[in-house]
Structures are given as structure tokens and as C-alpha cells.
Motif scaffolding. Structure first.
Motif, short mmCIF file in Angstrom:
data_model
loop_
_atom_site.label_atom_id
_atom_site.label_comp_id
_atom_site.label_asym_id
_atom_site.label_seq_id
_atom_site.Cartn_x
_atom_site.Cartn_y
_atom_site.Cartn_z
N TYR A 176 0.82 -1.21 0.00
CA TYR A 176 0.00 0.00 0.00
C TYR A 176 0.86 1.26 0.00
N ARG A 177 1.93 1.24 0.76
CA ARG A 177 2.78 2.42 0.85
C ARG A 177 3.33 2.80 -0.53
N HIS A 178 3.74 1.78 -1.29
CA HIS A 178 4.25 2.05 -2.64
C HIS A 178 3.13 2.50 -3.57
N LYS A 218 -10.62 0.07 1.57
CA LYS A 218 -9.23 -0.25 1.89
C LYS A 218 -8.60 0.96 2.58
N THR A 219 -9.01 1.14 3.84
CA THR A 219 -8.62 2.33 4.59
C THR A 219 -7.10 2.41 4.83
N GLY A 220 -6.47 1.24 4.87
CA GLY A 220 -5.02 1.24 5.06
C GLY A 220 -4.30 1.94 3.94
N PHE A 221 -4.88 1.85 2.73
CA PHE A 221 -4.29 2.53 1.58
C PHE A 221 -4.62 4.02 1.60
N TRP A 222 -5.92 4.36 1.80
CA TRP A 222 -6.33 5.76 1.71
C TRP A 222 -5.78 6.59 2.84
N SER A 223 -5.52 5.96 3.98
CA SER A 223 -4.97 6.72 5.11
C SER A 223 -3.58 7.25 4.79
N LEU A 224 -2.89 6.58 3.86
CA LEU A 224 -1.53 7.02 3.50
C LEU A 224 -1.56 8.26 2.61
N LEU A 225 -2.75 8.61 2.10
CA LEU A 225 -2.87 9.77 1.21
C LEU A 225 -3.44 10.99 1.91
N SER A 226 -3.88 10.80 3.15
CA SER A 226 -4.50 11.92 3.86
C SER A 226 -3.45 12.83 4.49
N LEU A 260 -11.04 4.52 -8.35
CA LEU A 260 -10.38 3.81 -7.25
C LEU A 260 -11.17 3.94 -5.96
N ARG A 261 -11.69 5.14 -5.70
CA ARG A 261 -12.49 5.37 -4.49
C ARG A 261 -13.74 4.49 -4.51
N ALA A 262 -14.37 4.39 -5.67
CA ALA A 262 -15.61 3.62 -5.77
C ALA A 262 -15.35 2.13 -5.59
N GLU A 263 -14.24 1.64 -6.16
CA GLU A 263 -13.97 0.20 -6.15
C GLU A 263 -13.21 -0.27 -4.91
N HIS A 264 -12.42 0.63 -4.31
CA HIS A 264 -11.56 0.22 -3.19
C HIS A 264 -11.67 1.16 -2.00
N HIS A 319 2.83 5.87 -5.73
CA HIS A 319 2.60 5.86 -7.17
C HIS A 319 1.42 6.75 -7.55
N LEU A 320 0.36 6.73 -6.73
CA LEU A 320 -0.79 7.56 -7.04
C LEU A 320 -0.44 9.04 -6.94
N LEU A 321 0.37 9.39 -5.98
CA LEU A 321 0.82 10.78 -5.87
C LEU A 321 1.68 11.17 -7.07
N GLU A 322 2.48 10.24 -7.55
CA GLU A 322 3.28 10.50 -8.74
C GLU A 322 2.38 10.71 -9.96
N CYS A 323 1.31 9.90 -10.04
CA CYS A 323 0.36 10.08 -11.15
C CYS A 323 -0.26 11.48 -11.11
N GLU A 324 -0.59 11.92 -9.91
CA GLU A 324 -1.17 13.25 -9.77
C GLU A 324 -0.18 14.32 -10.22
N SER A 325 1.08 14.15 -9.86
CA SER A 325 2.10 15.10 -10.27
C SER A 325 2.28 15.11 -11.78
#
Length: 478
Positions: A430-432, A470-478, A463-467, A436-442
Motif C-alpha cells: 500500500y505504501r508504494h 481499503k482504509t489502510g491505503f487511503w490513510s496514506l494519502l490523507s 479507485l475510491r468507488a472500487e476500493h 505511485h498515485l501521488l506521482e500520477c497526480e504530479s
């Protein structure tokens, strides 16, 4: 000028001998290896002949010790042994080469006991014994050792040591052994190979493990080890003597058909000017098609073809390696040997082939490594659905390489890894994936046209709709 934080010999000299002596006593007060080294240096200075006795005494103490060693104790012992080895070379050898040779043999003979009771997982001890083995040759030469006596001494070491020292020992001693000593050693090894291995009665056999066929006995392991030692020693003697036929004879007819062994034998025949025989050796070997090619065999065959003047066949072999395995090195070697301008057309044809290759990830890796980033970007956008996000070892370097000029292709490579991680629920990644999602945004700001692919906003919404759970993943983006 050296940085102020770096000590130099000149700076220390400015302290004067009395102050340096005081500091050394203070520094080594609780450092036994350093203290022993100082004592050896002093002994070597005041009584050069006595230093050999001090070293022999210390090596004897180490050899007789029984305690198990690990961590800092292993590091301390390694420093101690290296001090003894260096002192033998630097001080004893200059005054008494024969005594120095005896001491180095004493050090080598300790290897078995020392390594058996030490956790040498960091590899501190073993290299010291290898260095000691390599020191034996120059010391034996300086001592003008008798070749036959030296061969007997080497035979004893080979017979008793469970560690693979054959190559280093025989290569080190080879120049001193000469033909007479090497022949004597060879004969002793052949005699040993003919002696039956003594198998203890069943009730006295030591079991050291279990295999599919039942118990594994210590005597079986020792017997196998002896066979390997004899074969390896005879091969090394043959190499030192330049006797290719004796070297080859150590392998069975079937073993010679192994691609790795065939390559080894072919190169020796080639070095001996026997290219025709080398070709027969490599062509008799079974080079099985495999996901993991045996490039050693492939390259040996190419070298033999070149030596025979079969340039077209060698080139065809290089191209074949490129086609089968997408080998960058073989394509470069192929192109290098083409006439000017022909290489340009051949390169274009090769890169076209790569883009059509069945497996997209090896093709992508090739194009990134070549580099042909425009083609790599086109490959990603055309075959995005084939990108297996599990293989980050291909996709992560590709995304890095493409990000500068081809942000859409880099984004698709990153998305493949993100999708795999979330669909498969690989929480350890998830951390990776978040990175990667942040890199996509950039990268999204540099993409003027997403073509038929989702924009970054649409992709993230999906991604939000399908996953979303998966709070462990989204918490890394907050």
C-alpha cells in the motif's frame, strides 16, 4: 588540503612521541586486539626473532579455544587473526621465511575449528583464511621449500579441511611446486580416490538429517566432500599445468553435455588453440530453451565460431540470442560488427521486433535499457492492458525513465502497479501504491491529452468507488 575533521599522520606526529604513547595506552586499555597488535609491533622492533614465538603462542591459544563466538566476538577475533597474518608477512618473513611459512600453515590449519565455532554470517573470518592460503606461495618461494615436502603438506591440508580451498591453495603453491611437486600431489590424490571409504557399523553411524531416501549420515557427506575435493584439486592441477585433456577427463561424458561445463571446457580448448574440438564440445551440450538462458554457453559458442573464422554463423548466433531472450548485449555486439549504415537498418528491424514481442514486460525493459524511450512509450500505450502490475521490477524503472518526456506512458505503468496492489489486496504494498498515485497526480499536469484513458480525476474517483474500504491505503494519502 585534508578536511579539518580528517586526521593525518602529520597532525599526529605534531603531538610528539610521549603524548602519542600516552594516548595509545589510554585508547587500547579496553581493546584487547589493539593492545596485542601494539605488543607485537614492539616485540618486532626490539626482538625480531621473538615475534615468531609470540605469534605461534597466540595462534595456539585461538586454536585451543572452545567457546562459541558471534557478533562482536567474531569481529574481535577477525581483527586478531588479521593482525597475526599481517605480522607474519611484514616482520617474520623478512628475517625467517621458513618460520613465516610454518606460522602461516598454522593459521590455515585453524580454519576448520575456528569457523565451526563462529557465526561468520557477515563473512569476516573466511576471507582472512583465504588470504593466508594465498600468502603461502610467496612464503614457500622465499623459504625455498622442497617441492615434494610442500606437496605432502598441501595434500594433508586438502584431505583434512572441509572447506573448499583447492583452487586457492594449488594456484598459490603451483609455481613453487613445479612439475615435480604438482605431479606428486596429483598422484597422492589419485591414490586417495582409489581408497575405499570406511563406513562405520549402522549403530555407530551419525545421522545429521533426513532426506527423501531416509537418514543422511555424516560419513556419506564426508565421502561426497572427499570426491568433490579430489575432482576439484585435479582440475586445478591440470589448469596450473596447462593440461587441458586432464582437466576435461575430470568430467564424465554426460557431465560434459551440461551447458555450463561445456562452456568452461570449450574456452580452455580455445585457449589451447583447439577450436575444432571446442566447437564439438559446445555443440554436444544440451542448451535447453529456458526462461533463464545460459548465456555462458551461448557466448562460448560465439567465441568458438569467431575463432574458427565463421563470422556469419557467429553473427547469426548473436541475433538468435537477441531474438530469443531480448538480449541488449548480444544486439549491441551484432550491430558493432556490421558495416556502416547497415547497422542503422538492422537496429530499426530489431526494435520493430521488440515491439511485437509476445511478452510485453521484457520488451519494455529492453526498450528502456537500449534506450528507445519513444518506442517504449508507444508500447505501453498500445499494450496497457497487458501490463502485469505485479512485476514492479519492470514497471517501476520504466515509469522513472518515461516520466520526463512521456508522462502518459509513465502514468499507465504506475496505474498498473496501483491496480494490482488494490485488486489483490496486497497491504504490504500500500505504501508504494500510495506513492505511485501521488506521482500520477504530479504527472497529470503535464498530460494534455489522455486519449482513450481515464483522466487522473476520473481514475482516482474509480479507485475510491472500487476500493474505498481499503482504509489502510487511503490513510496514506490523507
Amino acid at each position: 588540503m585534508a578536511p579539518k575533521s580528517t586526521l593525518t599522520a602529520r597532525q599526529l606526529e605534531a603531538l610528539g612521541a610521549p603524548r602519542l604513547a600516552e594516548l595509545l595506552l589510554e585508547i587500547t586499555a579496553n581493546d584487547a586486539p589493539a593492545k596485542r597488535r601494539l605488543k607485537l609491533e614492539i616485540t618486532a622492533l626490539t626482538s625480531p626473532k621473538a615475534v615468531a614465538g609470540e605469534i605461534g603462542k597466540r595462534l595456539g591459544q585461538i586454536a585451543r579455544a572452545q567457546s562459541m563466538l558471534e557478533g562482536p566476538k567474531v569481529k574481535e577475533l577477525a581483527a586478531d587473526l588479521e593482525t597475526q597474518r599481517r605480522t607474519i608477512i611484514d616482520h617474520v618473513a623478512a628475517n625467517d621465511p621458513a618460520a613465516a611459512q610454518d606460522l602461516m600453515w598454522q593459521l590455515v590449519d585453524m580454519a576448520d575449528d575456528v569457523l565451526q565455532r563462529s557465526d561468520d554470517s557477515n563473512g569476516r573470518l573466511f576471507p582472512i583464511f583465504v588470504d593466508a592460503i594465498r600468502d603461502l606461495g610467496p612464503l614457500a618461494k622465499a623459504a625455498q621449500s622442497d617441492p615434494i615436502a610442500l606437496a605432502e603438506r598441501a595434500f594433508k591440508a586438502l584431505e583434512q579441511s572441509p572447506y573448499s580451498m583447492e583452487e586457492d591453495l594449488i594456484e598459490s603453491l603451483g609455481p613453487v611446486l613445479g612439475s615435480a611437486g604438482l605431479d606428486h600431489l596429483k598422484q597422492r590424490l589419485i591414490e586417495l580416490s582409489k581408497q575405499p571409504v570406511q563406513v562405520p557399523p549402522d549403530q555407530d553411524r551419525t545421522v545429521i538429517g533426513l532426506g527423501s531416501g531416509g537418514p543422511i549420515y555424516l560419513d556419506q557427506i564426508m565421502s561426497s566432500r572427499r570426491e568433490r575435493m579430489i575432482a576439484a584439486s585435479l582440475r586445478t592441477i591440470a589448469d596450473v599445468q596447462g593440461d587441458v585433456d586432464s582437466y576435461i577427463a575430470q568430467y564424465s561424458i554426460e557431465a560434459r553435455k551440461s551447458p555450463g561445463i561445456a562452456a568452461e571446457l570449450a574456452r580452455r580448448l580455445l585457449a589451447a588453440g583447439r577450436a575444432d574440438e571446442a566447437l564439438r564440445i559446445v555443440d554436444d551440450a544440451k542448451s535447453h530453451p529456458s526462461r533463464f538462458p545460459n548465456f555462458d554457453w551461448e557466448d562460448a559458442r560465439i567465441e568458438v565460431l569467431d575463432a574458427l573464422g565463421r563470422r556469419d554463423q557467429a553473427q547469426a548466433a548473436r541475433w538468435s540470442c537477441f531474438e530469443r531472450f531480448l538480449s541488449v548485449e548480444h544486439l549491441r555486439a551484432y550491430l558493432k560488427r556490421l558495416p556502416d549504415f547497415d547497422d542503422v537498418e538492422a537496429e530499426r528491424r530489431a526494435l520493430d521486433y521488440v515491439e511485437r514481442f509476445d511478452h510485453v514486460l521484457p520488451a519494455l525493459a529492453f526498450l528502456v535499457a537500449w534506450p528507445a524511450l519513444d518506442r517504449a512509450a508507444g508500447l505501453v500505450t498500445r499494450r496497457a492492458r497487458e501490463l502485469d502490475g505485479n512485476h514492479y521490477e519492470f514497471l517501476s524503472p520504466a515509469a522513472d525513465a518515461l516520466a520526463g518526456k512521456y508522462p502518459l506512458a509513465a502514468t499507465l505503468a504506475l496505474r498498473a502497479m496501483i491496480d494490482f496492489t488494490l485488486i489483490q489486496g496486497r497491504s504490504a504494498r500500500y505504501r508504494h501504491a500510495a506513492r505511485h498515485l501521488l506521482e500520477c497526480e504530479s504527472l497529470s499536469g503535464a498530460i494534455s491529452d489522455f486519449g482513450g484513458f481515464d483522466s487522473h480525476v476520473t481514475y482516482k474517483t474509480r479507485l475510491r468507488a472500487e476500493h474505498g474500504r481499503k482504509t489502510g491505503f487511503w490513510s496514506l494519502l490523507s
